[in-house]
Structures are given as C-alpha cells and as structure tokens.
Design an enzyme around this catalytic site. Structure first.
Site: not given
Length: 325
Positions: A132-133, A182
């Site tokens: 995700h990062e 996100e």
C-alpha cells in the site's frame, strides 16, 4: 540480499491501471484550485518537510540487512512487483502503540512503520501494508501527502510565515483527496500481494488492534455490507460528516470497495498481464462519469466547511505567494 523466488513483477505498470475513479476525480478537482500546487511546493521549500522528516526519524530505526531483515525483504519485494527496483525508499520503524504506516518526502520518500503494526500483523499482512505504501510512491501521491502531514502537524499554527494562508480549507481539501487516494493503494496492495484476503485481513486487524487469529474476516466483510447499505438518510449524513476530518476512509468501506473491484473483474485482468503501462497512458480528459462531479462537489464542500470558496481560496493563495517573493 536476494529476493525470494515468489517475488513477481508487473512490468512497466502505470498507476493509471489500478487508479480508483474517486482518486482520479479528486486529484483533478484539487488541480483546478488556483495556485494550490505552487503553495504546496512553497510550504515544502520553506523547510517544513525537513522539520517533519527530522522529527519522524529522531526516534526511528532504519531497516536493512542488519535490522529486521525479513521486513526489509518484504519492502523490496513490493517495489520489485511494481517494477520500481531503482526507487526503493529507506524503511524505518519507530516505537508507537498505534498500528500505522505512512510515507513522507516529496523528492526522496521514506516509509515509516509503527512498531505496533509489526506486532499485530504476520508477514502477509506486513506485505500488504508495505505494498500500500509503495503504491503511494508509484502513484506520485507523496507531494500532496507530505503537505497534508505538514498541515496536520501544524494544526492551526500562527507561524508568521503562514500568515494569510487558509490552512483549515487546504487541510480539509487535502484530506478529501487523500481518502480517495487510499482506495487506489488498496487495489495496488491486492495486485502486489496477489492476496486480496490478506489486504482485507490487515485492515480488520488494524481496526481492531487484535491479531488475525482472534478475529473473523467473514464477519468483518458482513459488517462492511451493513455499514454501506443500512441506515436512514440521517445516518448517511452522519457518516459523511464523520468522514470530513479523517485521513483514511472507514476500514469497512475500504474492504467493501476493494472486494467490489475484484468482483468486477479488473483484478484478474491486471494479474493476467492486461494493464496500462507507463508511457502508454491514454490522454487525460474530463471524466464523464459521476465521480468527477461528485468529488468536485466534495472538494467545494471542504472549502465551504472552512467558511470560504474555491475562488476566494485562489485569491488568498495568490496573495500569499506574492508575499513570499
């Protein structure tokens, strides 16, 4: 340290391949705010990013072959999968009781993990968070993301250098954008790990603060459906109001959005090698779908919440920039 055999690569993948319509629309809406990008870059040039980086790293440990090498390998794996082997940022861990991770640094990003995250998650969950990062870096989210972290840390600061800036309005607009971004990174995490269940489980674990073996993912997915589908108009308005100051969408909403995307077939198509590659992106054009109007209105509402409008914001940003010269 060699990458494991199971590490695969989505060669040349463009972030447009997995970008959520909300991310695309919210980003386009932000970019229509006059002078906002110039102000964001000026905030960083004034040294606030350096200060944030110094505070962040003061109590953190940089990982590598001598420091938690297993976590470092997971970090390298996810960047390899996104075909970013030459852009792997430094990875740090800091002692903090709230499980979280974030990426800062507009030009030279770093990824920071809170220690509680490592305690709660197993390797598949850690890989999902790191993926995700990595997607934030891959998607070029880090400029706005760093500006948002600066504004969150500054709060309603009265620093002379910031006099005249509509800080609350900018902060609320960037929060609206970040919640949309996100959703893109959750999709990327599923693609990189090839384990949608691990992504959903990590969101459940981080929500509960309890280990996965103590929780039931099926029940959490059912809870996500209840959150999205139940409630009156007043309940929906309450949910919208509650979202305004959150940095992330509610975890149950993220799970629902990710599973809906997988069921629609795009996940399987991309894993199978059918995706947009860097340099082959179709020309950007005004989005025709409902997300464009929706997020333009959401960004406008963020400014209204701060007692101003997009045109007034543009005038204030222009005046502030003129005083910086």
């Amino acid at each position: 340290m060699a990458l494991p055999v199971e590490a695969f690569k989505l060669e040349g993948i463009s972030p447009r391949a997995y970008q959520h319509p909300a991310d695309r629309a919210a980003t386009a809406s932000l970019q229509r705010v006059p002078y906002l990008d110039d102000v964001v870059r000026r905030l960083i040039a004034l040294g606030y990013e350096r200060a944030l980086r110094a505070v962040t790293l003061g109590g953190a440990v940089r990982l590598g072959q001598q420091q938690l090498p297993g976590v470092w390998v997971l970090h390298r794996e996810v960047f390899h999968a996104l075909d970013l082997d030459d852009e792997v940022p430094d990875l740090y861990v800091t002692q903090f009781p709230l499980a979280n991770a974030y990426t800062i640094g507009s030009k030279s990003p770093i990824v920071l993990l809170n220690s509680e995250l490592l305690h709660l998650l197993d390797d598949p969950g850690r890989r999902a968070v790191l993926a995700h990062e990595a997607a934030h870096v891959h998607s070029d989210h880090v400029l706005y993301q760093t500006a948002l972290l600066i504004l969150v840390r500054l709060g309603t600061s009265r620093l002379p250098a910031l006099a005249g800036l509509p800080l609350l309005a900018i902060r609320l607009a960037l929060l609206e954008w970040f919640r949309a971004a996100e959703l893109s990174c959750d999709r990327a995490a599923a693609l990189v790990t090839r384990d949608t269940t691990a992504v959903c489980r990590s969101l459940m674990v981080l929500s509960a603060g309890a280990a996965a073996d103590q929780l039931n993912l099926d029940a959490f997915i059912a809870q996500a459906a209840d959150y999205e589908e139940s409630g009156s108009g007043l309940d929906r308005l309450t949910k919208l109001t509650n979202d305004l100051n959150l940095t992330h969408p509610m975890p149950v909403r993220r799970v629902r959005a990710l599973l809906d995307w997988v069921r629609a077939g795009d996940y399987d198509r991309i894993v199978g090698g059918e995706y947009v590659r860097r340099g082959e992106e179709p020309p950007l054009r005004e989005e025709a779908d409902s997300a464009s109007a929706h997020y333009a209105q959401r960004i406008g509402n963020a400014f209204q919440q701060a007692g101003t409008s997009i045109s007034e914001i543009g005038d204030q940003l222009k005046d502030w920039l003129a005083r910086q010269r």
